[in-house]
Scaffold this motif. Sequence first.
Motif, short mmCIF file in Angstrom:
data_model
loop_
_atom_site.label_atom_id
_atom_site.label_comp_id
_atom_site.label_asym_id
_atom_site.label_seq_id
_atom_site.Cartn_x
_atom_site.Cartn_y
_atom_site.Cartn_z
N UNK A 84 20.31 -25.05 0.16
CA UNK A 84 20.86 -25.05 -1.19
C UNK A 84 22.38 -25.02 -1.14
N UNK A 85 23.00 -25.33 -2.27
CA UNK A 85 24.46 -25.30 -2.38
C UNK A 85 25.11 -26.05 -1.23
N UNK A 86 24.62 -27.24 -0.98
CA UNK A 86 25.10 -28.00 0.17
C UNK A 86 26.56 -28.41 0.01
N UNK A 87 27.25 -28.44 1.16
CA UNK A 87 28.67 -28.76 1.21
C UNK A 87 28.87 -29.99 2.10
N UNK A 88 29.95 -30.71 1.91
CA UNK A 88 30.21 -31.87 2.78
C UNK A 88 30.20 -31.52 4.26
N UNK A 89 30.63 -30.31 4.59
CA UNK A 89 30.65 -29.89 5.99
C UNK A 89 29.25 -29.64 6.56
N UNK A 90 28.24 -29.68 5.74
CA UNK A 90 26.86 -29.58 6.22
C UNK A 90 26.33 -30.92 6.72
N UNK A 91 27.10 -31.97 6.52
CA UNK A 91 26.69 -33.30 6.96
C UNK A 91 26.52 -33.35 8.47
N UNK A 92 25.34 -33.75 8.91
CA UNK A 92 25.03 -33.79 10.34
C UNK A 92 23.62 -34.33 10.52
N UNK A 93 23.26 -34.59 11.77
CA UNK A 93 21.86 -34.81 12.11
C UNK A 93 21.25 -33.44 12.40
N UNK A 94 20.14 -33.16 11.76
CA UNK A 94 19.47 -31.87 11.92
C UNK A 94 18.24 -32.05 12.81
N UNK A 95 18.12 -31.15 13.80
CA UNK A 95 17.03 -31.20 14.75
C UNK A 95 16.25 -29.90 14.70
N UNK A 96 14.94 -30.00 14.72
CA UNK A 96 14.17 -28.78 14.94
C UNK A 96 13.81 -28.71 16.42
N UNK A 97 13.57 -27.49 16.88
CA UNK A 97 13.33 -27.28 18.30
C UNK A 97 12.46 -26.06 18.50
N UNK A 98 11.58 -26.15 19.47
CA UNK A 98 10.75 -25.03 19.87
C UNK A 98 11.35 -24.40 21.12
N UNK A 99 11.58 -23.11 21.08
CA UNK A 99 12.22 -22.46 22.21
C UNK A 99 11.59 -21.10 22.47
N UNK A 100 11.92 -20.57 23.63
CA UNK A 100 11.47 -19.23 24.02
C UNK A 100 12.68 -18.46 24.50
N UNK A 101 12.88 -17.27 23.97
CA UNK A 101 14.00 -16.46 24.41
C UNK A 101 15.21 -16.60 23.51
N UNK A 102 16.36 -16.83 24.12
CA UNK A 102 17.59 -16.90 23.33
C UNK A 102 17.66 -18.17 22.51
N UNK A 103 18.37 -18.09 21.39
CA UNK A 103 18.52 -19.23 20.49
C UNK A 103 19.69 -20.07 21.01
N UNK A 104 19.38 -21.00 21.88
CA UNK A 104 20.41 -21.83 22.46
C UNK A 104 19.82 -23.17 22.89
N UNK A 105 20.68 -24.15 23.05
CA UNK A 105 20.22 -25.49 23.44
C UNK A 105 19.46 -25.42 24.76
N UNK A 106 19.96 -24.61 25.71
CA UNK A 106 19.33 -24.61 27.04
C UNK A 106 17.96 -23.95 27.04
#
Length: 121
Positions: A84-106
């Motif tokens: 909600x209340x989206x801003x121009x700086x929210x513009x991006x490609x959004x990816x969902x991801x399944x992970x285990x442990x820390x919330x990080x790309x790796x």
Amino acid sequence: QVQLVETGGGLVQPGGSLRLSCAASGFTLDYYEIGWFRQAPGTEREGVSCISSSGGSTYYADSVKGRFTISRDNAKNTVYLQMNSLKPEDTAVYYCAAFVGEFSVRAVEYWGQGTQVTVSS
């Protein structure tokens, strides 16, 4: 075949809303924490929000806190991101991801293909 498929992206005016969905196939989301990342051109992929496997715990980056809401429906094998209340700086490609442990790309085990969100008047 293991897949995460995001839907719901698009073009919206500043102040508008979008709801992203992330549907899993080929595996059960129950065992995974699920996160939403985003990547704008020329920037690194950043974590936006994540939710625990049970749905009882959530995290939001400061930039989206109070505007985005993450939820999951394990019966439907789907995770949602209400924006909600989206801003121009929210513009991006959004990816969902399944992970285990820390919330990080790796820590990500499975990635979706991404969905474009563009906030512009």
